[in-house]
Design a protein around this motif. Structure first.
Motif, PDB file in Angstrom:
ATOM      1  N   ALA A  74       0.846  -1.194   0.000  1.00  0.00           N
ATOM      2  CA  ALA A  74       0.000   0.000   0.000  1.00  0.00           C
ATOM      3  C   ALA A  74       0.879   1.241   0.000  1.00  0.00           C
ATOM      4  CB  ALA A  74      -0.920   0.005   1.216  1.00  0.00           C
ATOM      5  N   ASN A  75       0.237   2.377  -0.281  1.00  0.00           N
ATOM      6  CA  ASN A  75       0.963   3.647  -0.275  1.00  0.00           C
ATOM      7  C   ASN A  75       1.638   3.902   1.075  1.00  0.00           C
ATOM      8  OD1 ASN A  75      -1.699   4.078  -2.010  1.00  0.00           O
ATOM      9  ND2 ASN A  75      -0.029   5.209  -2.969  1.00  0.00           N
ATOM     10  N   ARG A  76       0.906   3.544   2.159  1.00  0.00           N
ATOM     11  CA  ARG A  76       1.446   3.743   3.508  1.00  0.00           C
ATOM     12  C   ARG A  76       1.066   2.570   4.399  1.00  0.00           C
ATOM     13  NH1 ARG A  76       0.036   9.561   5.864  1.00  0.00           N
ATOM     14  NH2 ARG A  76      -0.599   8.097   7.443  1.00  0.00           N
ATOM     15  N   ILE A  77       2.042   2.104   5.165  1.00  0.00           N
ATOM     16  CA  ILE A  77       1.812   1.115   6.215  1.00  0.00           C
ATOM     17  C   ILE A  77       2.132   1.819   7.524  1.00  0.00           C
ATOM     18  CG2 ILE A  77       2.425  -1.137   7.161  1.00  0.00           C
ATOM     19  CD1 ILE A  77       1.298  -1.349   4.310  1.00  0.00           C
ATOM     20  N   VAL A  78       1.167   1.848   8.444  1.00  0.00           N
ATOM     21  CA  VAL A  78       1.360   2.534   9.721  1.00  0.00           C
ATOM     22  C   VAL A  78       1.157   1.528  10.845  1.00  0.00           C
ATOM     23  CG1 VAL A  78       0.586   4.418  11.206  1.00  0.00           C
ATOM     24  CG2 VAL A  78       0.521   4.693   8.723  1.00  0.00           C
ATOM     25  N   THR A  79       2.158   1.423  11.745  1.00  0.00           N
ATOM     26  CA  THR A  79       2.054   0.498  12.874  1.00  0.00           C
ATOM     27  C   THR A  79       1.614   1.245  14.123  1.00  0.00           C
ATOM     28  OG1 THR A  79       4.328   0.766  13.632  1.00  0.00           O
ATOM     29  CG2 THR A  79       3.947  -0.881  11.906  1.00  0.00           C
ATOM     30  N   ASP A  80       1.144   0.494  15.123  1.00  0.00           N
ATOM     31  CA  ASP A  80       0.714   1.141  16.358  1.00  0.00           C
ATOM     32  C   ASP A  80       1.886   1.676  17.178  1.00  0.00           C
ATOM     33  OD1 ASP A  80       1.511  -1.419  17.023  1.00  0.00           O
ATOM     34  OD2 ASP A  80      -0.314  -1.934  18.084  1.00  0.00           O
ATOM     35  N   SER A  81       3.113   1.346  16.787  1.00  0.00           N
ATOM     36  CA  SER A  81       4.291   1.924  17.446  1.00  0.00           C
ATOM     37  C   SER A  81       4.694   3.253  16.807  1.00  0.00           C
ATOM     38  CB  SER A  81       5.464   0.947  17.394  1.00  0.00           C
ATOM     39  OG  SER A  81       5.893   0.769  16.049  1.00  0.00           O
ATOM     40  N   GLY A  82       3.958   3.659  15.751  1.00  0.00           N
ATOM     41  CA  GLY A  82       4.231   4.935  15.098  1.00  0.00           C
ATOM     42  C   GLY A  82       5.093   4.838  13.855  1.00  0.00           C
ATOM     43  N   GLU A  83       5.584   3.659  13.542  1.00  0.00           N
ATOM     44  CA  GLU A  83       6.393   3.475  12.333  1.00  0.00           C
ATOM     45  C   GLU A  83       5.510   3.660  11.100  1.00  0.00           C
ATOM     46  OE1 GLU A  83       9.422   0.155  10.447  1.00  0.00           O
ATOM     47  OE2 GLU A  83       7.926  -0.487  11.898  1.00  0.00           O
ATOM     48  N   CYS A  84       6.041   4.379  10.095  1.00  0.00           N
ATOM     49  CA  CYS A  84       5.308   4.614   8.853  1.00  0.00           C
ATOM     50  C   CYS A  84       6.220   4.273   7.684  1.00  0.00           C
ATOM     51  CB  CYS A  84       4.852   6.065   8.771  1.00  0.00           C
ATOM     52  SG  CYS A  84       3.898   6.411   7.284  1.00  0.00           S
ATOM     53  N   LEU A  85       5.781   3.343   6.855  1.00  0.00           N
ATOM     54  CA  LEU A  85       6.541   2.949   5.672  1.00  0.00           C
ATOM     55  C   LEU A  85       5.763   3.381   4.444  1.00  0.00           C
ATOM     56  CD1 LEU A  85       7.362  -0.629   6.913  1.00  0.00           C
ATOM     57  CD2 LEU A  85       8.942   1.282   6.798  1.00  0.00           C
ATOM     58  N   SER A  86       6.436   4.070   3.541  1.00  0.00           N
ATOM     59  CA  SER A  86       5.750   4.620   2.383  1.00  0.00           C
ATOM     60  C   SER A  86       6.621   4.496   1.135  1.00  0.00           C
ATOM     61  CB  SER A  86       5.418   6.086   2.641  1.00  0.00           C
ATOM     62  OG  SER A  86       4.693   6.621   1.575  1.00  0.00           O
ATOM     63  N   PRO A  87       6.278   3.608   0.217  1.00  0.00           N
ATOM     64  CA  PRO A  87       5.279   2.555   0.300  1.00  0.00           C
ATOM     65  C   PRO A  87       5.799   1.406   1.146  1.00  0.00           C
ATOM     66  CG  PRO A  87       6.403   2.388  -1.783  1.00  0.00           C
ATOM     67  CD  PRO A  87       6.964   3.605  -1.082  1.00  0.00           C
ATOM     68  N   GLY A  88       4.877   0.532   1.527  1.00  0.00           N
ATOM     69  CA  GLY A  88       5.254  -0.603   2.359  1.00  0.00           C
ATOM     70  C   GLY A  88       4.481  -1.846   1.979  1.00  0.00           C
ATOM     71  N   VAL A  89       4.880  -2.953   2.600  1.00  0.00           N
ATOM     72  CA  VAL A  89       4.226  -4.237   2.338  1.00  0.00           C
ATOM     73  C   VAL A  89       4.073  -4.991   3.651  1.00  0.00           C
ATOM     74  CG1 VAL A  89       6.390  -5.429   1.756  1.00  0.00           C
ATOM     75  CG2 VAL A  89       4.243  -6.296   0.870  1.00  0.00           C
ATOM     76  N   VAL A  90       2.927  -5.649   3.817  1.00  0.00           N
ATOM     77  CA  VAL A  90       2.710  -6.523   4.966  1.00  0.00           C
ATOM     78  C   VAL A  90       2.553  -7.951   4.450  1.00  0.00           C
ATOM     79  CG1 VAL A  90       1.664  -4.794   6.459  1.00  0.00           C
ATOM     80  CG2 VAL A  90       0.199  -6.155   5.009  1.00  0.00           C
ATOM     81  N   GLU A  91       3.058  -8.892   5.221  1.00  0.00           N
ATOM     82  CA  GLU A  91       2.880 -10.304   4.908  1.00  0.00           C
ATOM     83  C   GLU A  91       1.979 -10.893   5.973  1.00  0.00           C
ATOM     84  OE1 GLU A  91       6.470 -12.508   3.808  1.00  0.00           O
ATOM     85  OE2 GLU A  91       7.467 -10.576   3.599  1.00  0.00           O
ATOM     86  N   ILE A  92       0.929 -11.592   5.529  1.00  0.00           N
ATOM     87  CA  ILE A  92      -0.091 -12.125   6.424  1.00  0.00           C
ATOM     88  C   ILE A  92      -0.133 -13.640   6.270  1.00  0.00           C
ATOM     89  CG2 ILE A  92      -2.553 -12.094   6.984  1.00  0.00           C
ATOM     90  CD1 ILE A  92      -2.604  -9.305   5.531  1.00  0.00           C
ATOM     91  N   ASP A  93      -0.078 -14.339   7.403  1.00  0.00           N
ATOM     92  CA  ASP A  93      -0.168 -15.798   7.409  1.00  0.00           C
ATOM     93  C   ASP A  93      -1.126 -16.215   8.518  1.00  0.00           C
ATOM     94  OD1 ASP A  93       0.425 -18.407   6.582  1.00  0.00           O
ATOM     95  OD2 ASP A  93       2.016 -18.599   8.073  1.00  0.00           O
TER      96      ASP A  93
END
Length: 70
Positions: free
Chosen positions: A7-26
């Motif tokens: 996605a354009n932005r991945i935001v974690t609850d720790s405040g980290e922001c990756l732009s663009p970013g990717v999450v892997e879900i299992d």
């Protein structure tokens, strides 16, 4: 099988922001969050923002109010 969603932005609850970013879900849980560097095979693209939140079982990914699963 692991699902990769970028996605354009991945935001974690720790405040980290990756732009663009990717999450892997299992099995419905986030197993990896990283910056997106170029095209990655078998990766879905979603416009906007994905939030990664901690829950008692681990971490989950949300697109708006909808939980992303594998």
């Amino acid at each position: 099988m692991t699902r990769k969603v970028a996605a354009n932005r991945i935001v974690t609850d720790s405040g980290e922001c990756l732009s663009p970013g990717v999450v892997e879900i299992d099995h419905g849980m986030v197993v990896n969050v990283s910056a997106l560097h170029g095209e990655q095979a078998f990766t879905e693209w979603m416009q906007g923002r994905i939030d990664v939140r901690s829950v008692p079982e681990g971490r989950i990914a949300l697109k708006g109010d909808v939980r992303l699963t594998d």
